[in-house]
Design a protein around this motif. Structure first.
Motif, short mmCIF file in Angstrom:
data_model
loop_
_atom_site.label_atom_id
_atom_site.label_comp_id
_atom_site.label_asym_id
_atom_site.label_seq_id
_atom_site.Cartn_x
_atom_site.Cartn_y
_atom_site.Cartn_z
N LEU A 14 7.53 11.22 -3.39
CA LEU A 14 6.27 11.73 -3.92
C LEU A 14 5.10 10.81 -3.56
CD1 LEU A 14 4.74 13.80 -5.64
CD2 LEU A 14 5.32 12.45 -7.66
N CYS A 15 5.31 9.50 -3.70
CA CYS A 15 4.25 8.55 -3.33
C CYS A 15 3.93 8.64 -1.84
CB CYS A 15 4.67 7.13 -3.70
SG CYS A 15 4.75 6.82 -5.48
N GLY A 16 4.98 8.82 -1.01
CA GLY A 16 4.74 8.95 0.42
C GLY A 16 3.93 10.19 0.75
N VAL A 17 4.28 11.32 0.11
CA VAL A 17 3.53 12.55 0.35
C VAL A 17 2.08 12.41 -0.10
CG1 VAL A 17 3.35 14.99 -0.29
CG2 VAL A 17 5.57 14.01 0.25
N LEU A 18 1.89 11.81 -1.28
CA LEU A 18 0.52 11.62 -1.77
C LEU A 18 -0.27 10.69 -0.86
CD1 LEU A 18 1.12 11.32 -5.63
CD2 LEU A 18 0.19 13.27 -4.36
N ALA A 19 0.40 9.65 -0.34
CA ALA A 19 -0.29 8.74 0.57
C ALA A 19 -0.70 9.45 1.85
CB ALA A 19 0.61 7.55 0.90
N VAL A 20 0.19 10.28 2.39
CA VAL A 20 -0.15 11.03 3.60
C VAL A 20 -1.31 11.99 3.34
CG1 VAL A 20 0.69 12.73 5.26
CG2 VAL A 20 2.15 10.82 4.60
N LEU A 21 -1.26 12.69 2.20
CA LEU A 21 -2.34 13.61 1.86
C LEU A 21 -3.66 12.86 1.66
CD1 LEU A 21 -0.53 16.04 -0.62
CD2 LEU A 21 -1.17 16.48 1.75
N GLY A 22 -3.59 11.68 1.04
CA GLY A 22 -4.80 10.89 0.84
C GLY A 22 -5.40 10.44 2.15
#
Length: 313
Positions: A14-22
């Motif tokens: 989840l943190c990885g996905v949020l980082a990519v989206l950010g």
């Protein structure tokens, strides 16, 4: 695998996905910002409001993105000059190079860097002079501004309407500054905030008194006609007093700049009487030190004379 391991893996994903989206949102926003700037530069007005064609637009566009460019923009905004940061930067650079070469030719190579530093100092000193000149003009318009506000308030108009009317009737710089205040009020700024920013742009005792009177009356909801009438008379008296003081000190201020000019003329005369004297003087360390000390003393003399002749009314 245990529940803790699955939770750890899920949180990591989840943190990885949020980082990519950010990162994607940040890069997209930055690209749109750059595209907007480029489009405004291409479609923006090539001429100033007065009809003068803007120059050095490429330099101006790059300079505005730097800290130096933003600082120059703020300095120019309070002077009222019809100049862009790019035009000011190029003009300062050209003046620096020209004075460097002129001092190198007329005096000696040692004076080139000194002349360049003086050119930069003179350019920013010119901005300060224009700012003080604009403040002085605004102070001279304060009695008329106070009179217009008093008449408008006596006629039953709101303070916002009175400020807009004063912006239309007064010439620059008061008209321009009040128009900016009216625009801020129109987009939702409070009277205290808009007038406070005006006092910060053009700092003076007279304006602070006027702003304080308007803010307090607007906050308390009382009438300001009597206060503005009395303030108008006081501002008229202070205006005349300032004019008399400036007239009395004009000779002292002229002396502050005449003495260094006489020293420069004496140096040129010495080089004409004894050709090559300046070159021989600046070839040694003692000669260079003597020149630097003399320049510092001249600058200190100008500063002291200006401070002694400065009278706050």
């Amino acid at each position: 695998m245990t529940t803790t391991v699955w939770l750890t893996i899920g949180a990591t994903l989840l943190c990885g996905v949020l980082a990519v989206l950010g990162v994607h949102a940040w890069s997209t926003g930055r690209a749109r910002h750059e595209a907007l700037i480029e489009r405004l530069d291409r479609t923006g007005p090539a001429e100033a409001p007065g009809g003068r064609r803007r120059r050095f637009r490429g330099v101006d566009r790059r300079l505005r993105r730097t800290r130096l460019g933003r600082w120059i923009t703020l300095r120019l905004a309070v002077t009222g000059l019809d100049l862009t940061p790019g035009e000011f930067f190029v003009g300062t650079a050209a003046a620096t190079g020209g004075l460097w070469i002129l001092a190198h030719v007329l005096f000696a190579p040692f004076f080139g860097p000194i002349a360049g530093l003086l050119a930069v100092w003179g350019a920013f000193g010119f901005l300060d002079w224009q700012r003080n000149k604009r403040i002085e003009k605004f102070i001279n318009q304060l009695p008329e501004l106070s009179r217009i506000l008093a008449n408008a308030t006596q006629a039953g108009l709101a303070l916002r309407t009175a400020l807009s009317m004063a912006a239309e009737e007064l010439d620059a710089p008061a008209g321009e500054e009040l128009a900016r205040v009216s625009d801020q009020l129109a987009v939702g700024h409070s009277v205290e905030t808009a007038l406070g920013e005006l006092a910060e742009r053009l700092p003076s005792r007279e304006l602070v008194v006027l702003v304080t009177t308007l803010v307090l009356s607007n906050r308390a909801g009382g009438t300001v006609v009597g206060s503005l009438r009395n303030l108008t008379e006081t501002l008229e008296e202070r205006k005349e007093t300032r004019r008399e003081v400036r007239t009395q000190l004009s000779q002292v201020n002229l002396t502050a700049y005449a003495v260094p000019a006489m020293g420069l003329a004496a140096l040129l005369l010495l080089d004409r009487v004894l050709p090559g004297a300046i070159d021989r003087m600046t070839d040694s360390f003692l000669g260079q030190a003597a020149v630097v000390v003399a320049l510092v003393l001249y600058g200190l003399g100008v500063f002291v004379i200006r401070r002694l002749s400065k009278i706050d009314v």
